[in-house]
Design a protein around this motif. Structure first.
Motif, PDB file in Angstrom:
ATOM      1  N   TRP A   1       1.059  -0.984   0.353  1.00 47.22           N
ATOM      2  CA  TRP A   1      -0.248   0.151  -0.337  1.00 47.22           C
ATOM      3  C   TRP A   1       0.687   1.580   0.022  1.00 47.22           C
ATOM      4  O   TRP A   1       0.520   2.502  -0.938  1.00 47.22           O
ATOM      5  CB  TRP A   1      -0.717   0.049   1.315  1.00 47.22           C
ATOM      6  CG  TRP A   1      -2.423  -0.647   0.853  1.00 47.22           C
ATOM      7  CD1 TRP A   1      -3.753   0.252   0.403  1.00 47.22           C
ATOM      8  CD2 TRP A   1      -2.837  -1.577   0.542  1.00 47.22           C
ATOM      9  NE1 TRP A   1      -4.307  -0.367   0.173  1.00 47.22           N
ATOM     10  CE2 TRP A   1      -4.004  -2.045   0.464  1.00 47.22           C
ATOM     11  CE3 TRP A   1      -2.116  -2.820   0.956  1.00 47.22           C
ATOM     12  CZ2 TRP A   1      -5.103  -2.499   0.533  1.00 47.22           C
ATOM     13  CZ3 TRP A   1      -3.053  -3.970   1.530  1.00 47.22           C
ATOM     14  CH2 TRP A   1      -4.311  -3.953   1.044  1.00 47.22           C
ATOM     15  N   ARG A   2       1.977   1.388   0.615  1.00 47.20           N
ATOM     16  CA  ARG A   2       2.551   2.607   0.726  1.00 47.20           C
ATOM     17  C   ARG A   2       4.083   2.615  -0.079  1.00 47.20           C
ATOM     18  O   ARG A   2       5.175   3.218   0.524  1.00 47.20           O
ATOM     19  CB  ARG A   2       3.001   2.650   2.497  1.00 47.20           C
ATOM     20  CG  ARG A   2       1.757   3.015   3.126  1.00 47.20           C
ATOM     21  CD  ARG A   2       2.026   3.534   4.043  1.00 47.20           C
ATOM     22  NE  ARG A   2       0.837   3.791   5.444  1.00 47.20           N
ATOM     23  CZ  ARG A   2       0.783   4.584   5.135  1.00 47.20           C
ATOM     24  NH1 ARG A   2       0.767   6.025   4.895  1.00 47.20           N
ATOM     25  NH2 ARG A   2      -0.166   5.134   6.222  1.00 47.20           N
ATOM     26  N   GLY A   3       4.329   2.162  -1.318  1.00 48.24           N
ATOM     27  CA  GLY A   3       5.516   1.022  -1.893  1.00 48.24           C
ATOM     28  C   GLY A   3       5.650   2.797  -2.668  1.00 48.24           C
ATOM     29  O   GLY A   3       7.037   2.804  -2.870  1.00 48.24           O
ATOM     30  N   GLY A   4       4.975   4.175  -2.474  1.00 42.68           N
ATOM     31  CA  GLY A   4       5.626   4.538  -3.656  1.00 42.68           C
ATOM     32  C   GLY A   4       6.274   4.926  -2.733  1.00 42.68           C
ATOM     33  O   GLY A   4       7.204   6.477  -2.731  1.00 42.68           O
ATOM     34  N   GLN A   5       6.365   5.285  -1.333  1.00 39.35           N
ATOM     35  CA  GLN A   5       7.218   5.633   0.431  1.00 39.35           C
ATOM     36  C   GLN A   5       8.312   4.992   0.209  1.00 39.35           C
ATOM     37  O   GLN A   5       9.072   5.623   0.926  1.00 39.35           O
ATOM     38  CB  GLN A   5       6.247   6.071   1.568  1.00 39.35           C
ATOM     39  CG  GLN A   5       5.413   6.928   0.996  1.00 39.35           C
ATOM     40  CD  GLN A   5       4.339   7.150   1.788  1.00 39.35           C
ATOM     41  OE1 GLN A   5       4.887   6.912   3.635  1.00 39.35           O
ATOM     42  NE2 GLN A   5       3.003   6.902   1.996  1.00 39.35           N
ATOM     43  N   MET A   6       8.375   3.676  -0.572  1.00 37.96           N
ATOM     44  CA  MET A   6       9.504   2.902   0.529  1.00 37.96           C
ATOM     45  C   MET A   6      10.818   3.142  -0.434  1.00 37.96           C
ATOM     46  O   MET A   6      10.413   3.791  -1.498  1.00 37.96           O
ATOM     47  CB  MET A   6       9.186   0.877  -0.047  1.00 37.96           C
ATOM     48  CG  MET A   6       7.898   1.339   0.974  1.00 37.96           C
ATOM     49  SD  MET A   6       7.192  -0.789   0.699  1.00 37.96           S
ATOM     50  CE  MET A   6       8.147  -1.113   1.268  1.00 37.96           C
ATOM     51  N   ARG A   7      11.390   2.531   0.114  1.00 35.74           N
ATOM     52  CA  ARG A   7      13.244   2.778  -0.890  1.00 35.74           C
ATOM     53  C   ARG A   7      13.462   1.060  -0.704  1.00 35.74           C
ATOM     54  O   ARG A   7      12.876   0.382  -0.335  1.00 35.74           O
ATOM     55  CB  ARG A   7      14.647   2.899   0.670  1.00 35.74           C
ATOM     56  CG  ARG A   7      14.423   4.403   1.826  1.00 35.74           C
ATOM     57  CD  ARG A   7      14.859   4.383   2.345  1.00 35.74           C
ATOM     58  NE  ARG A   7      14.986   2.926   3.489  1.00 35.74           N
ATOM     59  CZ  ARG A   7      14.346   3.236   4.755  1.00 35.74           C
ATOM     60  NH1 ARG A   7      14.128   4.389   4.843  1.00 35.74           N
ATOM     61  NH2 ARG A   7      14.777   2.017   4.997  1.00 35.74           N
ATOM     62  N   ASP A   8      13.551   1.276  -2.127  1.00 41.86           N
ATOM     63  CA  ASP A   8      13.499  -0.154  -2.809  1.00 41.86           C
ATOM     64  C   ASP A   8      15.206  -0.577  -3.376  1.00 41.86           C
ATOM     65  O   ASP A   8      15.394  -0.126  -4.689  1.00 41.86           O
ATOM     66  CB  ASP A   8      12.496   0.291  -4.222  1.00 41.86           C
ATOM     67  CG  ASP A   8      12.648  -0.923  -4.729  1.00 41.86           C
ATOM     68  OD1 ASP A   8      13.249  -2.554  -4.820  1.00 41.86           O
ATOM     69  OD2 ASP A   8      11.828  -0.780  -5.943  1.00 41.86           O
ATOM     70  N   ALA A   9      15.890  -0.478  -2.781  1.00 42.15           N
ATOM     71  CA  ALA A   9      17.790  -0.767  -3.013  1.00 42.15           C
ATOM     72  C   ALA A   9      17.285  -1.647  -4.252  1.00 42.15           C
ATOM     73  O   ALA A   9      19.122  -1.454  -4.588  1.00 42.15           O
ATOM     74  CB  ALA A   9      18.226  -1.316  -1.855  1.00 42.15           C
ATOM     75  N   ASP A  10      17.258  -2.872  -4.633  1.00 42.49           N
ATOM     76  CA  ASP A  10      17.577  -3.289  -5.758  1.00 42.49           C
ATOM     77  C   ASP A  10      16.711  -2.931  -6.561  1.00 42.49           C
ATOM     78  O   ASP A  10      16.461  -3.480  -7.964  1.00 42.49           O
ATOM     79  CB  ASP A  10      16.714  -4.533  -5.160  1.00 42.49           C
ATOM     80  CG  ASP A  10      18.053  -5.824  -3.995  1.00 42.49           C
ATOM     81  OD1 ASP A  10      18.961  -4.541  -4.016  1.00 42.49           O
ATOM     82  OD2 ASP A  10      17.726  -6.297  -3.430  1.00 42.49           O
ATOM     83  N   GLY A  11      15.061  -1.857  -7.060  1.00 41.18           N
ATOM     84  CA  GLY A  11      14.488  -1.824  -8.002  1.00 41.18           C
ATOM     85  C   GLY A  11      13.568  -2.948  -8.589  1.00 41.18           C
ATOM     86  O   GLY A  11      13.363  -2.440  -9.683  1.00 41.18           O
ATOM     87  N   ILE A  12      12.914  -3.607  -7.569  1.00 41.32           N
ATOM     88  CA  ILE A  12      12.326  -4.615  -8.029  1.00 41.32           C
ATOM     89  C   ILE A  12      10.762  -3.959  -7.682  1.00 41.32           C
ATOM     90  O   ILE A  12       9.804  -5.321  -7.970  1.00 41.32           O
ATOM     91  CB  ILE A  12      12.202  -6.010  -6.528  1.00 41.32           C
ATOM     92  CG1 ILE A  12      12.219  -5.664  -5.510  1.00 41.32           C
ATOM     93  CG2 ILE A  12      13.448  -6.436  -7.093  1.00 41.32           C
ATOM     94  CD1 ILE A  12      12.164  -7.028  -4.391  1.00 41.32           C
ATOM     95  N   LEU A  13      10.231  -3.179  -6.968  1.00 39.26           N
ATOM     96  CA  LEU A  13       9.015  -2.719  -7.470  1.00 39.26           C
ATOM     97  C   LEU A  13       8.420  -1.963  -8.507  1.00 39.26           C
ATOM     98  O   LEU A  13       9.883  -0.813  -9.061  1.00 39.26           O
ATOM     99  CB  LEU A  13       8.443  -1.302  -6.134  1.00 39.26           C
ATOM    100  CG  LEU A  13       8.435  -1.778  -4.770  1.00 39.26           C
ATOM    101  CD1 LEU A  13       8.510  -0.931  -3.533  1.00 39.26           C
ATOM    102  CD2 LEU A  13       7.127  -2.913  -4.176  1.00 39.26           C
ATOM    103  N   GLU A  14       7.510  -2.313  -8.545  1.00 43.15           N
ATOM    104  CA  GLU A  14       6.789  -1.516 -10.367  1.00 43.15           C
ATOM    105  C   GLU A  14       5.340  -0.607 -10.472  1.00 43.15           C
ATOM    106  O   GLU A  14       5.618  -0.903  -8.865  1.00 43.15           O
ATOM    107  CB  GLU A  14       6.399  -2.667 -10.866  1.00 43.15           C
ATOM    108  CG  GLU A  14       7.238  -3.482 -11.819  1.00 43.15           C
ATOM    109  CD  GLU A  14       6.661  -4.562 -12.502  1.00 43.15           C
ATOM    110  OE1 GLU A  14       5.944  -4.521 -13.274  1.00 43.15           O
ATOM    111  OE2 GLU A  14       7.088  -6.002 -12.230  1.00 43.15           O
TER     112      GLU A  14
END
Length: 116
Positions: free
Chosen positions: A62-75
């Motif tokens: 739900w809060r994916g847009g606020q998350m740090r995504d060090a591996d770049g896996i969130l779309e």
């Protein structure tokens, strides 16, 4: 939850069962239930959901847009929901545990993402 997963295709079950186990391990205080036709995990509001599609399984935060995504896996490009698509035969990304922890921390800090 088990009955819901049992109705999925075999390869989907092979992804969703370890995914649910990972979330249960990393978020032991979270509730798991079926809502909106999908497994949802909740702690101070919903933080993750799983949706099985024909060619992949989606884990959404739900809060994916606020998350740090060090591996770049969130779309996705939303300020809110972002997701990871996992194809049949793929292994679960190693960074999922860190994303679950961050999703929990964001809900603890900001409360239920559905209440604005």
């Amino acid at each position: 939850m088990d009955a819901f997963v049992a109705r999925m295709e075999g390869w989907q079950q092979d992804l969703v069962r370890p995914l649910a186990a990972l979330i249960a391990k990393e978020a032991p205080g979270a509730s798991a239930y079926i809502k909106w036709g999908h497994p949802v995990w909740d702690h101070a509001g919903p933080f993750a959901l799983v949706k099985a599609a024909k060619a992949h399984v989606t884990l959404g935060f739900w809060r994916g847009g606020q998350m740090r995504d060090a591996d770049g896996i969130l779309e996705g490009d939303s300020d809110g929901m972002r997701y990871v698509r996992i194809q049949s035969g793929q292994r679960l990304p190693a960074s999922l545990a860190a994303l679950v922890h961050e999703a929990l921390a964001l809900n603890q800090k900001h409360g239920d993402p559905l209440k604005r």
